[in-house]
Motif scaffolding. Structure first.
Motif, PDB file in Angstrom:
ATOM      1  N   UNK A 122       0.882  -1.165   0.000  1.00 45.39           N
ATOM      2  CA  UNK A 122       0.000   0.000   0.000  1.00 45.39           C
ATOM      3  C   UNK A 122       0.922   1.218   0.000  1.00 45.39           C
ATOM      4  N   UNK A 123       0.779   2.086  -0.988  1.00 53.02           N
ATOM      5  CA  UNK A 123       1.602   3.285  -1.054  1.00 53.02           C
ATOM      6  C   UNK A 123       0.732   4.507  -0.766  1.00 53.02           C
ATOM      7  N   UNK A 124       0.982   5.151   0.351  1.00 52.96           N
ATOM      8  CA  UNK A 124       0.136   6.281   0.753  1.00 52.96           C
ATOM      9  C   UNK A 124       0.620   7.583   0.124  1.00 52.96           C
ATOM     10  N   UNK A 125      -0.359   8.463  -0.202  1.00 52.00           N
ATOM     11  CA  UNK A 125      -0.063   9.743  -0.835  1.00 52.00           C
ATOM     12  C   UNK A 125      -0.009  10.892   0.162  1.00 52.00           C
ATOM     13  N   UNK A 126      -0.520  10.682   1.355  1.00 50.40           N
ATOM     14  CA  UNK A 126      -0.514  11.731   2.366  1.00 50.40           C
ATOM     15  C   UNK A 126      -0.617  11.093   3.744  1.00 50.40           C
ATOM     16  N   UNK A 127      -0.523  11.915   4.772  1.00 49.37           N
ATOM     17  CA  UNK A 127      -0.519  11.420   6.143  1.00 49.37           C
ATOM     18  C   UNK A 127      -1.846  10.756   6.511  1.00 49.37           C
ATOM     19  N   UNK A 128      -2.950  11.281   6.009  1.00 48.15           N
ATOM     20  CA  UNK A 128      -4.242  10.673   6.302  1.00 48.15           C
ATOM     21  C   UNK A 128      -4.305   9.245   5.758  1.00 48.15           C
ATOM     22  N   UNK A 129      -3.865   9.051   4.518  1.00 48.59           N
ATOM     23  CA  UNK A 129      -3.870   7.703   3.959  1.00 48.59           C
ATOM     24  C   UNK A 129      -2.953   6.774   4.751  1.00 48.59           C
ATOM     25  N   UNK A 130      -1.809   7.283   5.185  1.00 52.57           N
ATOM     26  CA  UNK A 130      -0.898   6.451   5.972  1.00 52.57           C
ATOM     27  C   UNK A 130      -1.571   5.977   7.256  1.00 52.57           C
ATOM     28  N   UNK A 131      -2.201   6.894   7.972  1.00 52.00           N
ATOM     29  CA  UNK A 131      -2.846   6.538   9.234  1.00 52.00           C
ATOM     30  C   UNK A 131      -3.963   5.526   9.019  1.00 52.00           C
ATOM     31  N   UNK A 132      -4.777   5.765   7.992  1.00 52.94           N
ATOM     32  CA  UNK A 132      -5.892   4.849   7.724  1.00 52.94           C
ATOM     33  C   UNK A 132      -5.371   3.470   7.342  1.00 52.94           C
ATOM     34  N   UNK A 147      -3.881 -17.974   7.814  1.00 45.45           N
ATOM     35  CA  UNK A 147      -3.004 -18.892   8.532  1.00 45.45           C
ATOM     36  C   UNK A 147      -1.659 -18.245   8.835  1.00 45.45           C
ATOM     37  N   UNK A 148      -1.220 -17.307   7.983  1.00 40.39           N
ATOM     38  CA  UNK A 148       0.056 -16.623   8.155  1.00 40.39           C
ATOM     39  C   UNK A 148      -0.176 -15.173   8.557  1.00 40.39           C
ATOM     40  N   UNK A 149       0.842 -14.497   9.113  1.00 43.62           N
ATOM     41  CA  UNK A 149       0.694 -13.106   9.547  1.00 43.62           C
ATOM     42  C   UNK A 149       0.421 -12.153   8.383  1.00 43.62           C
ATOM     43  N   UNK A 150      -0.356 -11.114   8.641  1.00 41.70           N
ATOM     44  CA  UNK A 150      -0.592 -10.050   7.669  1.00 41.70           C
ATOM     45  C   UNK A 150       0.636  -9.138   7.671  1.00 41.70           C
ATOM     46  N   UNK A 151       1.335  -9.065   6.546  1.00 38.68           N
ATOM     47  CA  UNK A 151       2.616  -8.346   6.492  1.00 38.68           C
ATOM     48  C   UNK A 151       2.692  -7.353   5.337  1.00 38.68           C
ATOM     49  N   UNK A 152       1.589  -7.090   4.659  1.00 41.51           N
ATOM     50  CA  UNK A 152       1.637  -6.170   3.508  1.00 41.51           C
ATOM     51  C   UNK A 152       2.209  -4.828   3.953  1.00 41.51           C
ATOM     52  N   UNK A 153       3.250  -4.320   3.263  1.00 37.92           N
ATOM     53  CA  UNK A 153       3.894  -3.067   3.681  1.00 37.92           C
ATOM     54  C   UNK A 153       3.023  -1.840   3.404  1.00 37.92           C
ATOM     55  N   UNK A 154       3.202  -0.813   4.220  1.00 36.85           N
ATOM     56  CA  UNK A 154       2.608   0.502   4.006  1.00 36.85           C
ATOM     57  C   UNK A 154       3.763   1.465   3.781  1.00 36.85           C
ATOM     58  N   UNK A 155       3.878   1.969   2.544  1.00 41.12           N
ATOM     59  CA  UNK A 155       5.053   2.736   2.142  1.00 41.12           C
ATOM     60  C   UNK A 155       4.646   4.081   1.520  1.00 41.12           C
ATOM     61  N   UNK A 156       5.517   5.072   1.567  1.00 40.71           N
ATOM     62  CA  UNK A 156       5.199   6.363   0.933  1.00 40.71           C
ATOM     63  C   UNK A 156       5.206   6.271  -0.588  1.00 40.71           C
ATOM     64  N   UNK A 157       4.305   6.973  -1.213  1.00 42.32           N
ATOM     65  CA  UNK A 157       4.195   7.045  -2.673  1.00 42.32           C
ATOM     66  C   UNK A 157       5.243   8.021  -3.205  1.00 42.32           C
ATOM     67  N   UNK A 158       5.932   7.642  -4.289  1.00 43.16           N
ATOM     68  CA  UNK A 158       6.936   8.542  -4.872  1.00 43.16           C
ATOM     69  C   UNK A 158       6.745   8.744  -6.370  1.00 43.16           C
ATOM     70  N   UNK A 159       6.813   7.703  -7.190  1.00 44.36           N
ATOM     71  CA  UNK A 159       6.682   7.871  -8.650  1.00 44.36           C
ATOM     72  C   UNK A 159       5.867   6.729  -9.251  1.00 44.36           C
ATOM     73  N   UNK A 160       5.315   6.979 -10.404  1.00 40.86           N
ATOM     74  CA  UNK A 160       4.472   5.984 -11.077  1.00 40.86           C
ATOM     75  C   UNK A 160       4.614   6.147 -12.582  1.00 40.86           C
ATOM     76  N   UNK A 161       4.789   5.032 -13.286  1.00 41.08           N
ATOM     77  CA  UNK A 161       4.876   5.039 -14.748  1.00 41.08           C
ATOM     78  C   UNK A 161       3.723   4.230 -15.324  1.00 41.08           C
ATOM     79  N   UNK A 162       2.946   4.864 -16.174  1.00 42.01           N
ATOM     80  CA  UNK A 162       1.790   4.214 -16.775  1.00 42.01           C
ATOM     81  C   UNK A 162       2.246   3.064 -17.670  1.00 42.01           C
ATOM     82  N   UNK A 163       1.597   1.916 -17.547  1.00 37.64           N
ATOM     83  CA  UNK A 163       1.928   0.760 -18.379  1.00 37.64           C
ATOM     84  C   UNK A 163       1.462   0.986 -19.817  1.00 37.64           C
ATOM     85  N   UNK A 164       1.980   0.157 -20.703  1.00 34.61           N
ATOM     86  CA  UNK A 164       1.639   0.241 -22.118  1.00 34.61           C
ATOM     87  C   UNK A 164       0.121   0.133 -22.324  1.00 34.61           C
ATOM     88  N   UNK A 165      -0.377   0.723 -23.408  1.00 39.03           N
ATOM     89  CA  UNK A 165      -1.819   0.796 -23.648  1.00 39.03           C
ATOM     90  C   UNK A 165      -2.485  -0.572 -23.659  1.00 39.03           C
TER      91      UNK A 165
END
Length: 371
Positions: A122-132, A147-165
């Protein structure tokens, strides 16, 4: 089915390569949950979502191509950016949808698609998204659905490249191939089983709660993006001669005569210079080599590999990402589930016992250390 391994990460601030625009009454969110064909389609089914855009995030290379990312040639992962109307669906509602389309316990990929280029996040765009995101992740952990621990990371958003059409709206353009792929992947079977009667809900009913107090704040993921490695003369003073020669000069310590080769306590192994989290005791095994050996890193984003052609042979060197410390080498003769043997030098690492992890700032990795 796609032939290349999968694992999604999201995030990153829109760059000039992203051609989809955000209207004034919309907000944007970024998620990673495996194959972006599947994640895009799932989000576009959520009321209040105008568009989900497939792309690449989490890496440093400029304008990566699908072939590069899917082939594991970059540090990017497949990602999806979601443009939504907050008066219809909240960020909390999007997270509830996200949980129902992926596996938050698997950092090595998603379903049949394996590899760092498909890891979830999960990449948050602002502090509110991070907290939520942190609060909703903690609630998900408390439900004990997996059965296994929930470990999905919560990380700050930086850059994004649109995939091919041809990747955009793939489920519409190639509907037969899409449904064959996604059904064979096991994604739907997994999420429907985990959520049962709670699988189909109205995501519009979830509200974004007020900001958390300091006492309620879950610990955010460790961030070394601003880390500055000390000068060489400083490292010579801080490290023992053995630690310096191993971590900074690529030397190898003696087998069966190092600090952690027979360490059996539960805990985490971190970089001797920076403190980056490297390996968990839960993934440590007796290899018979006389060096501490692990089946995998505790967090892929802090461990990198490169080709080593020294000593008239070709090996794969393992280094810490930010401190650039030489850690050891990885070999393909390890046990299941990875088949890998990360053969490390004790002198390049520091061991933190399980009972001390929270105090030293590694709380988010406790579930991965407990057997």
């Amino acid at each position: 089915m796609r032939l290349i391994t999968i694992a999604l990460w999201f995030g990153l601030a829109l760059t000039s390569t992203a051609t989809f625009s955000q209207s004034s009454d919309e907000k944007v969110a970024t998620f990673a949950g495996g194959c972006f064909w599947c994640v895009e389609k799932a989000f576009e089914d959520v009321p209040g979502v105008r568009e989900a855009v497939s792309g690449y995030a989490g890496g440093t290379e400029v304008d990566p191509s699908y072939e590069q990312v899917a082939g594991g040639q970059t540090s990017h992962t497949e990602a999806v950016q979601v443009y939504y109307d907050p008066s219809v669906v909240s960020y909390t509602g999007l997270l509830q949808a996200f949980w129902r389309m992926m596996d938050p316990t698997d950092l090595d990929g998603q379903f049949v698609d394996r590899g760092q280029q498909y890891r979830p996040a999960i990449f948050y765009h602002n502090e509110q998204q991070r907290e939520i995101a942190l609060r909703e992740r903690e609630k998900l952990r408390e439900q004990n659905r997996y059965e296994d621990p929930v470990v999905v990371p919560v990380e700050p958003f930086t850059t994004f490249y649109r995939a091919e059409d041809y990747h955009q709206d793939y489920y519409k353009k190639s509907s037969v191939r899409y449904w064959i792929y996604t059904r064979n992947s096991g994604r739907f079977q997994f999420t429907e089983k985990v959520w049962g009667d709670d699988y189909d809900v109205d995501f519009r009913k979830f509200e974004d709660k007020p900001a958390m107090s300091d006492a309620e704040q879950p610990q955010a993921s460790l961030d070394f993006s601003d880390y500055q490695k000390p000068a060489d003369e400083t490292l010579r003073e801080q490290l023992t001669p053995l630690q310096y020669s191993v971590s900074q000069r690529g030397k190898t310590e003696r087998a069966f005569n190092n600090e952690y080769w027979d360490e059996e306590r539960a805990g985490i192994y971190v970089d001797i210079v920076s403190g980056e989290p490297l390996f968990s005791s839960a993934d440590k095994f007796e290899s018979g080599t006389g060096w501490p050996s692990f089946t995998k890193p505790i967090d892929d984003k802090f461990v990198v590999t490169k080709t080593d052609r020294s000593w008239f042979m070709t090996r794969t060197e393992v280094k810490s990402r930010y401190a650039d410390s030489h850690l050891g080498h990885v070999f393909e003769d390890g046990p299941e589930p990875t088949g890998l043997r990360y053969c490390m030098n004790s002198a390049a690492m520091r061991f933190i016992p399980l009972d001390d992890m929270a105090e030293e700032g590694y709380s988010e990795y406790i579930d991965q250390v407990k057997d």
